[in-house]
Design an enzyme around this catalytic site. Structure first.
Site, PDB file in Angstrom:
ATOM      1  CG  ASP A   1      41.974  11.152  71.785  1.00 39.60           C
ATOM      2  OD1 ASP A   1      42.640  10.507  70.938  1.00 39.60           O
ATOM      3  OD2 ASP A   1      41.796  12.381  71.709  1.00 39.60           O
TER       4      ASP A   1
ATOM      5  CE1 TYR B   1      47.187   9.017  53.048  1.00 38.59           C
ATOM      6  CE2 TYR B   1      45.491   9.474  51.400  1.00 38.59           C
ATOM      7  CZ  TYR B   1      45.925   9.482  52.715  1.00 38.59           C
ATOM      8  OH  TYR B   1      45.104   9.968  53.695  1.00 38.59           O
TER       9      TYR B   1
HETATM   10  C1  HXC Z   1      43.542  22.874  58.787  1.00 35.81           C
HETATM   11  C2  HXC Z   1      42.988  21.816  60.786  1.00 35.81           C
HETATM   12  C3  HXC Z   1      41.809  21.270  60.202  1.00 35.81           C
HETATM   13  C4  HXC Z   1      41.549  21.574  58.822  1.00 35.81           C
HETATM   14  C5  HXC Z   1      41.932  20.595  62.273  1.00 35.81           C
HETATM   15  N1  HXC Z   1      43.008  21.378  62.058  1.00 35.81           N
HETATM   16  N2  HXC Z   1      41.183  20.496  61.153  1.00 35.81           N
HETATM   17  N3  HXC Z   1      43.833  22.618  60.094  1.00 35.81           N
HETATM   18  N4  HXC Z   1      42.436  22.369  58.160  1.00 35.81           N
HETATM   19  N5  HXC Z   1      40.476  21.109  58.193  1.00 35.81           N
HETATM   20  C6  HXC Z   1      44.007  21.763  63.036  1.00 35.81           C
HETATM   21  C7  HXC Z   1      43.414  22.787  63.991  1.00 35.81           C
HETATM   22  O1  HXC Z   1      43.438  24.088  63.459  1.00 35.81           O
HETATM   23  C8  HXC Z   1      44.302  22.659  65.212  1.00 35.81           C
HETATM   24  O2  HXC Z   1      45.515  23.363  65.086  1.00 35.81           O
HETATM   25  C9  HXC Z   1      44.647  21.184  65.200  1.00 35.81           C
HETATM   26  O3  HXC Z   1      44.381  20.698  63.873  1.00 35.81           O
HETATM   27  C10 HXC Z   1      43.796  20.425  66.171  1.00 35.81           C
HETATM   28  O4  HXC Z   1      42.435  20.727  65.896  1.00 35.81           O
HETATM   29  P1  HXC Z   1      41.248  20.142  66.760  1.00 35.81           P
HETATM   30  O5  HXC Z   1      39.969  20.448  66.105  1.00 35.81           O
HETATM   31  O6  HXC Z   1      41.413  20.533  68.197  1.00 35.81           O
HETATM   32  O7  HXC Z   1      41.637  18.634  66.635  1.00 35.81           O
HETATM   33  P2  HXC Z   1      41.046  17.324  67.092  1.00 35.81           P
HETATM   34  O8  HXC Z   1      39.621  17.427  67.541  1.00 35.81           O
HETATM   35  O9  HXC Z   1      41.992  16.780  68.058  1.00 35.81           O
HETATM   36  O10 HXC Z   1      41.109  16.428  65.740  1.00 35.81           O
HETATM   37  C11 HXC Z   1      41.274  16.970  64.433  1.00 35.81           C
HETATM   38  C12 HXC Z   1      41.061  15.888  63.411  1.00 35.81           C
HETATM   39  C13 HXC Z   1      39.620  15.415  63.574  1.00 35.81           C
HETATM   40  C14 HXC Z   1      42.055  14.749  63.658  1.00 35.81           C
HETATM   41  C15 HXC Z   1      41.337  16.414  62.022  1.00 35.81           C
HETATM   42  O11 HXC Z   1      38.764  16.488  63.441  1.00 35.81           O
HETATM   43  C16 HXC Z   1      39.227  14.369  62.601  1.00 35.81           C
HETATM   44  O12 HXC Z   1      39.585  13.239  62.803  1.00 35.81           O
HETATM   45  N6  HXC Z   1      38.449  14.719  61.596  1.00 35.81           N
HETATM   46  C17 HXC Z   1      38.126  13.935  60.431  1.00 35.81           C
HETATM   47  C18 HXC Z   1      37.799  12.486  60.595  1.00 35.81           C
HETATM   48  C19 HXC Z   1      38.164  11.795  59.367  1.00 35.81           C
HETATM   49  O13 HXC Z   1      38.568  12.384  58.391  1.00 35.81           O
HETATM   50  N7  HXC Z   1      38.058  10.478  59.349  1.00 35.81           N
HETATM   51  C20 HXC Z   1      38.289   9.660  58.186  1.00 35.81           C
HETATM   52  C21 HXC Z   1      39.709   9.669  57.783  1.00 35.81           C
HETATM   53  S1  HXC Z   1      39.874   8.819  56.297  1.00 35.81           S
HETATM   54  P3  HXC Z   1      45.734  24.872  65.683  1.00 35.81           P
HETATM   55  O14 HXC Z   1      47.155  25.169  65.398  1.00 35.81           O
HETATM   56  O15 HXC Z   1      44.774  25.746  64.926  1.00 35.81           O
HETATM   57  O16 HXC Z   1      45.412  24.805  67.147  1.00 35.81           O
HETATM   58  C22 HXC Z   1      41.500   8.659  56.044  1.00 35.81           C
HETATM   59  C23 HXC Z   1      41.924   7.806  54.898  1.00 35.81           C
HETATM   60  C24 HXC Z   1      41.870   8.515  53.632  1.00 35.81           C
HETATM   61  O17 HXC Z   1      42.266   9.185  56.716  1.00 35.81           O
HETATM   62  C25 HXC Z   1      41.903   7.583  52.463  1.00 35.81           C
HETATM   63  C26 HXC Z   1      41.414   8.235  51.214  1.00 35.81           C
HETATM   64  C27 HXC Z   1      41.565   7.374  50.026  1.00 35.81           C
END
Ligand code: HXC
Length: 291
Positions: free
Chosen positions: A78, A160
């Site tokens: 990680d 952004y």
């Molecule tokens: C609200 C959220 C959430 C959501 C996670 N959390 N997802 N809150 N809405 N959808 C919160 C959780 O409630 C928790 O807080 C905290 O984040 C940690 O959650 P975990 O599930 O334990 O986190 P973790 O596994 O460590 O990682 C979370 C994450 C991961 C970083 C969001 O799931 C992830 O990477 N997902 C998406 C991958 C992704 O999107 N990749 C491409 C990115 S593209 P609490 O307080 O409840 O404990 C990019 C560029 C965009 O970024 C460009 C566009 C043009």
């Protein structure tokens, strides 16, 4: 002149040994754009180490590679955890030899109103994007410096990073930080022969980003509508840019951020840009009537 991406497969940009002798670490290399770049680097002769959080995903990624499977290795880590990352990088170097290049691709993102973000939610994104980029850059940078210098780093940001964006505040703030890090390190490490550049992609269809940011056909159509080129990017197009910026073809470029978004971010501003979305004859007709 082409208006679509269909010629890419038959029009290769680089010699097949363009990256021979290079050893590249790709964070988040087991899926999405990280995997597309890994595939391209291998096709062009590089050795590639990938790190990711999920062992199954890394294994599937390697199983699915068509070429260069004897030049790739993976380790679970990680990027938020410097000790995990350090030990993964050491193991990968034992297997592949010293890294000379790094792609900071690992990201995390989700849509949320800023007033509803929990501290842990903010941390999850910022620690992955900003801290993760620092940890990987520092680890690879120290190794390159100890060995006498010479290398190339690439940070994946997004447009952004400088416009900011509603509903993705942690990602926007972290990507802005990564852009500042790109420019800071480019100057600081030029003396060691390390170049540091960034790529700012607009929307590229990948499973992770689409699930987190554009889950419905309506949201995808809305996003596509904003792109003057009229289509999303192809992962192959981003991978080609990454090859150029990592390779010696760009050896005098450092501290630069190259946007690859089909004109999206510029098209979102500009007082009269919206007129380009109407049929051109209709716009010209309107202009004739205004004379
Ligand atoms: C609200 C959220 C959430 C959501 C996670 N959390 N997802 N809150 N809405 N959808 C919160 C959780 O409630 C928790 O807080 C905290 O984040 C940690 O959650 P975990 O599930 O334990 O986190 P973790 O596994 O460590 O990682 C979370 C994450 C991961 C970083 C969001 O799931 C992830 O990477 N997902 C998406 C991958 C992704 O999107 N990749 C491409 C990115 S593209 P609490 O307080 O409840 O404990 C990019 C560029 C965009 O970024 C460009 C566009 C043009």
């Amino acid at each position: 002149m082409t208006h679509d991406a269909t010629t890419l497969e038959t029009d290769p940009m680089f010699a097949t040994d363009a990256l021979a002798g290079r050893t590249i670490l790709v964070t988040g290399g087991g899926s999405g754009l990280g995997l597309s770049m890994t595939r391209k680097f291998l096709e062009l002769g590089a050795q590639v180490g990938i790190v990711g959080r999920n062992a199954g995903r890394l294994g599937n990624a390697i199983d699915g590679l068509e070429s260069g499977r004897d030049r790739v290795a993976a380790q679970v880590a990680d990027v938020r955890e410097p000790d995990q990352l350090e030990s993964a990088i050491s193991t990968l170097e034992d297997e592949l030899g010293p890294f000379d290049s790094l792609v900071n691709n690992a990201g995390g993102n989700f849509l949320s109103a800023s007033e509803d973000l929990s501290p842990r939610g903010f941390d999850a994104v910022v620690r992955t994007v900003l801290h993760g980029t620092f940890h990987a850059s520092q680890s690879i940078g120290k190794r390159i410096i100890e060995r006498g210098g010479g290398g190339s780093m690439l940070n994946i940001v997004t447009t952004y990073a400088w416009t900011g964006s509603a509903f993705v505040l942690p990602s926007a703030a972290a990507k802005a930080g990564v852009l500042a890090m790109t420019r800071s390190l480019a100057v600081e490490w030029a003396t060691y022969g390390i170049r540091v550049n960034a790529i700012a992609p607009g929307p590229f269809p990948t499973e992770g980003a689409w699930k987190a940011l554009m889950p419905t056909p309506e949201s995808q159509e809305q996003a596509r509508w904003k792109i003057p080129a009229g289509r999303f990017g192809e992962p192959e197009e981003l991978a080609n840019l990454a090859v150029f910026l990592l390779s010696d073809a760009s050896r005098y470029i450092t501290g630069e951020c190259v946007t690859i978004d089909g004109g999206e971010w510029l098209g979102s501003g500009g007082e009269f840009n919206h007129l380009t979305r109407l049929p051109r004859e209709q716009v010209k007709d309107l202009m004739r009537k205004m004379r």
